[in-house]
Design an enzyme around this catalytic site. Structure first.
Site, PDB file in Angstrom:
ATOM      1  N   GLY A 214     -24.069   4.285  -0.055  1.00 11.88           N
ATOM      2  CA  GLY A 214     -23.097   4.687  -1.083  1.00 11.88           C
ATOM      3  C   GLY A 214     -23.645   4.328  -2.443  1.00 11.88           C
TER       4      GLY A 214
ATOM      5  N   GLY B 199     -21.647   5.146  -5.339  1.00 11.59           N
ATOM      6  CA  GLY B 199     -20.511   5.469  -6.204  1.00 11.59           C
ATOM      7  C   GLY B 199     -20.186   4.262  -7.049  1.00 11.59           C
ATOM      8  N   ASN B 200     -18.931   4.071  -7.346  1.00 15.67           N
ATOM      9  CA  ASN B 200     -18.542   2.955  -8.222  1.00 15.67           C
ATOM     10  C   ASN B 200     -19.038   1.623  -7.657  1.00 15.67           C
ATOM     11  OD1 ASN B 200     -16.500   0.629  -8.597  1.00 15.67           O
ATOM     12  ND2 ASN B 200     -16.172   1.882 -10.394  1.00 15.67           N
TER      13      ASN B 200
ATOM     14  N   LYS C 222       0.869  -1.195   0.000  1.00 12.32           N
ATOM     15  CA  LYS C 222       0.000   0.000   0.000  1.00 12.32           C
ATOM     16  C   LYS C 222       0.891   1.226   0.000  1.00 12.32           C
ATOM     17  CE  LYS C 222      -4.457   0.847   0.083  1.00 12.32           C
ATOM     18  NZ  LYS C 222      -5.469  -0.042  -0.515  1.00 12.32           N
TER      19      LYS C 222
HETATM   20  P1  NAD Z   1     -16.745   6.304  -4.771  1.00  9.53           P
HETATM   21  O1  NAD Z   1     -16.045   7.557  -4.414  1.00  9.53           O
HETATM   22  O2  NAD Z   1     -17.016   5.991  -6.206  1.00  9.53           O
HETATM   23  O3  NAD Z   1     -18.171   6.262  -4.047  1.00  9.53           O
HETATM   24  C1  NAD Z   1     -18.335   6.518  -2.693  1.00  9.53           C
HETATM   25  C2  NAD Z   1     -19.818   6.725  -2.399  1.00  9.53           C
HETATM   26  O4  NAD Z   1     -19.970   6.996  -1.009  1.00  9.53           O
HETATM   27  C3  NAD Z   1     -20.449   7.909  -3.124  1.00  9.53           C
HETATM   28  O5  NAD Z   1     -21.761   7.566  -3.492  1.00  9.53           O
HETATM   29  C4  NAD Z   1     -20.501   8.980  -2.041  1.00  9.53           C
HETATM   30  O6  NAD Z   1     -21.551   9.904  -2.270  1.00  9.53           O
HETATM   31  C5  NAD Z   1     -20.770   8.134  -0.827  1.00  9.53           C
HETATM   32  N1  NAD Z   1     -20.421   8.824   0.415  1.00  9.53           N
HETATM   33  C6  NAD Z   1     -19.413   9.691   0.644  1.00  9.53           C
HETATM   34  N2  NAD Z   1     -19.475  10.157   1.907  1.00  9.53           N
HETATM   35  C7  NAD Z   1     -20.528   9.547   2.485  1.00  9.53           C
HETATM   36  C8  NAD Z   1     -21.124   9.613   3.765  1.00  9.53           C
HETATM   37  N3  NAD Z   1     -20.648  10.428   4.705  1.00  9.53           N
HETATM   38  N4  NAD Z   1     -22.182   8.824   4.011  1.00  9.53           N
HETATM   39  C9  NAD Z   1     -22.688   8.004   3.048  1.00  9.53           C
HETATM   40  N5  NAD Z   1     -22.201   7.935   1.817  1.00  9.53           N
HETATM   41  C10 NAD Z   1     -21.128   8.690   1.539  1.00  9.53           C
HETATM   42  O7  NAD Z   1     -15.902   5.143  -4.068  1.00  9.53           O
HETATM   43  P2  NAD Z   1     -15.911   3.599  -4.415  1.00  9.53           P
HETATM   44  O8  NAD Z   1     -14.812   3.291  -5.361  1.00  9.53           O
HETATM   45  O9  NAD Z   1     -17.298   3.185  -4.732  1.00  9.53           O
HETATM   46  O10 NAD Z   1     -15.448   2.974  -3.011  1.00  9.53           O
HETATM   47  C11 NAD Z   1     -16.376   2.794  -1.954  1.00  9.53           C
HETATM   48  C12 NAD Z   1     -15.728   1.930  -0.871  1.00  9.53           C
HETATM   49  O11 NAD Z   1     -15.336   0.684  -1.433  1.00  9.53           O
HETATM   50  C13 NAD Z   1     -14.456   2.498  -0.234  1.00  9.53           C
HETATM   51  O12 NAD Z   1     -14.408   2.063   1.101  1.00  9.53           O
HETATM   52  C14 NAD Z   1     -13.355   1.804  -1.019  1.00  9.53           C
HETATM   53  O13 NAD Z   1     -12.142   1.734  -0.257  1.00  9.53           O
HETATM   54  C15 NAD Z   1     -13.957   0.442  -1.179  1.00  9.53           C
HETATM   55  N6  NAD Z   1     -13.374  -0.332  -2.284  1.00  9.53           N
HETATM   56  C16 NAD Z   1     -13.445   0.118  -3.555  1.00  9.53           C
HETATM   57  C17 NAD Z   1     -12.902  -0.647  -4.575  1.00  9.53           C
HETATM   58  C18 NAD Z   1     -13.017  -0.216  -6.006  1.00  9.53           C
HETATM   59  O14 NAD Z   1     -12.666  -1.018  -6.887  1.00  9.53           O
HETATM   60  N7  NAD Z   1     -13.524   0.974  -6.307  1.00  9.53           N
HETATM   61  C19 NAD Z   1     -12.255  -1.871  -4.284  1.00  9.53           C
HETATM   62  C20 NAD Z   1     -12.206  -2.311  -2.966  1.00  9.53           C
HETATM   63  C21 NAD Z   1     -12.774  -1.521  -1.971  1.00  9.53           C
END
Ligand code: NAD
Length: 434
Positions: free
Chosen positions: A228, A230-231, A112
């Protein structure tokens, strides 16, 4: 997190070690030595990197790369750009990456990286300079057979493209495709089809396995709330909906929407993009309208009476403060670390099954692994080919953890996943004899 993340990661390792010790009675001393080594990363690269701001002023930033263990294969893990990055956090995250790669059986160890920076205060040109400076700082320590970084908080496919380009400029391209030095790259530059949706979809493969184990007969009877959108949250909702599950609630940082009859993830996303607010987007199969559902807070979403709760946003959203009010029978941790250790204990007492992040969200790193294979072998796989490889990998990982939990009667699924993962790494260390 309730304690220093490194202490938390080490405590988790100790808890699992107590269980594993019984399996190494004939090699007790070797086991203890290996375990001791696993408490710390093998390498911690830390230093100051400097860029010239657009104003002409020089500015330094503290940078880290933690390489936890490479007994099974090269280090793998993201790089985050965030003001809150700390040495201990990076070290802990690299340890968790070792377990995540091991749980799904991909030939990597954990790494990391991070830079203490608020990227929103930098221009695109400054971010590019910082990204290239980071690769120069790490020098020989990273590369396709040593350590393959990827995006994490605030780092993007574009940043990976700059970093891979810098790596090629520093190390040339004679021995191996230099694009294999980073994953999560844009498709046009060696990235993999399917990577965008892989984490959410991997979680849905887990959901499907759970449905079998829990004897859920019809997906349409299974309700899901997702924190959430997001992605990860969106793709989980999309694929769960495609399979007929009833996604009744999603949220963003501002609010949650609850549509008891089931919402339409595509229409909801399109509507959110158009209107900028989820509250306007309570979409059923046919239309989006404020008559279809309610607006809730994020806290209320977590406490909905649903079958499956999917935290897919932030860490530490379920703590001892709200654990007692959680009504879901299953929680699938798609975010990293959404449940505090104390809260998990409480949920376990309440008979709520938690599928841990190291298993549930491992679809992302698994598809990074597929990207690396494509780069190294000169192949380009279609989305269907990628997903056809992802599904059996996630299913195998789930089944192995599930079986392990049955053997470890009374333990959480996290302990089962960790004990499997740590055992695989210790076995590799003992086989190496070093
Ligand atoms: P992202 O930034 O695309 O989406 C995050 C989402 O969380 C958004 O909808 C945002 O509006 C929401 N959010 C932000 N603050 C918030 C709050 N206070 N309360 C509720 N919702 C809130 O991120 P992502 O890539 O979807 O990642 C989300 C989680 O998944 C993270 O913990 C990340 O570490 C984990 N993760 C992601 C991946 C990946 O491939 N993208 C892989 C493993 C783990």
């Amino acid at each position: 997190m309730s304690q220093n993340p490194l202490t938390q990661a080490q405590t988790q390792l100790d808890q699992v070690a107590e269980i594993l010790a019984k399996e190494y009675t004939d090699r007790s001393a070797d086991f203890k030595t290996a375990l001791q080594k696993l408490h710390e990363p093998q390498h911690l690269h830390e230093g100051s990197i400097e860029i010239t701001r657009d104003s002409g002023k020089k500015q330094s930033f503290q940078a880290f790369r933690s390489q936890h263990n490479n007994a099974i294969g090269p280090y793998k893990g993201g790089i985050r750009f965030h003001p809150g990055v700390t040495r201990e956090e990076v070290m802990a995250l690299s340890m968790w990456m070792t377990w995540k790669c091991s749980v799904v059986g991909i030939p990597y160890g954990g790494g990391k990286g991070g830079i203490i920076v608020d990227p929103h205060e930098l221009s695109p040109a400054e971010i590019q300079e910082l990204s290239r400076a980071y690769v120069q700082f790490l020098g020989q320590a990273i590369g396709p057979w040593r350590d393959i970084p990827a995006p994490d908080v605030n780092t993007t496919p574009e940043i990976m493209a700059w970093m891979a380009d810098e790596w090629q400029q520093l190390h040339g391209s004679s021995a191996v495709n230099p694009l294999a030095s980073f994953t999560g790259k844009p498709i046009e530059l060696g990235g993999s089809e399917g990577r965008g949706e892989a984490t959410g979809l991997g979680g849905v493969y887990v959901l499907q396995q759970l449905a079998q184990q829990m004897s859920w007969k019809r997906p349409q009877d299974v309700t899901i709330a997702i924190q959430g959108f997001g992605n990860v949250g969106y793709w989980f909702a999309h694929h769960a909906d495609l399979l007929g599950y009833k996604v009744v609630a999603v949220s963003d940082s501002k609010q949650a929407i609850y549509v008891p009859t089931g919402l339409n993830p595509e229409k909801t996303l399109a509507c959110k993009r158009e209107t900028g607010s989820l509250s306007e987007c309570r979409c059923t199969e046919r239309s989006c309208s404020s008559e279809h559902g309610e607006i809730l807070t994020n806290e209320q979403l977590l406490e909905l009476d649903v079958d499956v709760l999917v935290p897919a946003a932030l860490e530490n959203v379920i703590t001892t403060e709200n654990a007692g009010r959680i009504k879901a029978s299953v929680i699938i941790e798609m975010a990293n670390g959404p449940i505090s250790p104390e809260a998990e204990e409480q949920l376990h007492q309440q008979n709520i099954l938690v599928v841990p992040d190291v298993l549930a969200n491992a679809g992302g790193v698994s598809t990074s692994y597929f990207e690396w294979i494509q780069n190294l072998s000169g192949q380009v796989w279609s989305r269907d080919e990628v997903l056809a490889k992802l599904e059996p990998l996630m299913v195998r990982a789930f089944d192995a953890v599930w079986k392990r939990q049955q053997v470890l009667d009374g333990k959480t699924m996290r302990v089962a996943a960790y004990s499997l993962a740590v055992k695989r790494v210790i076995d590799a260390m003992l086989l190496r004899g070093s």
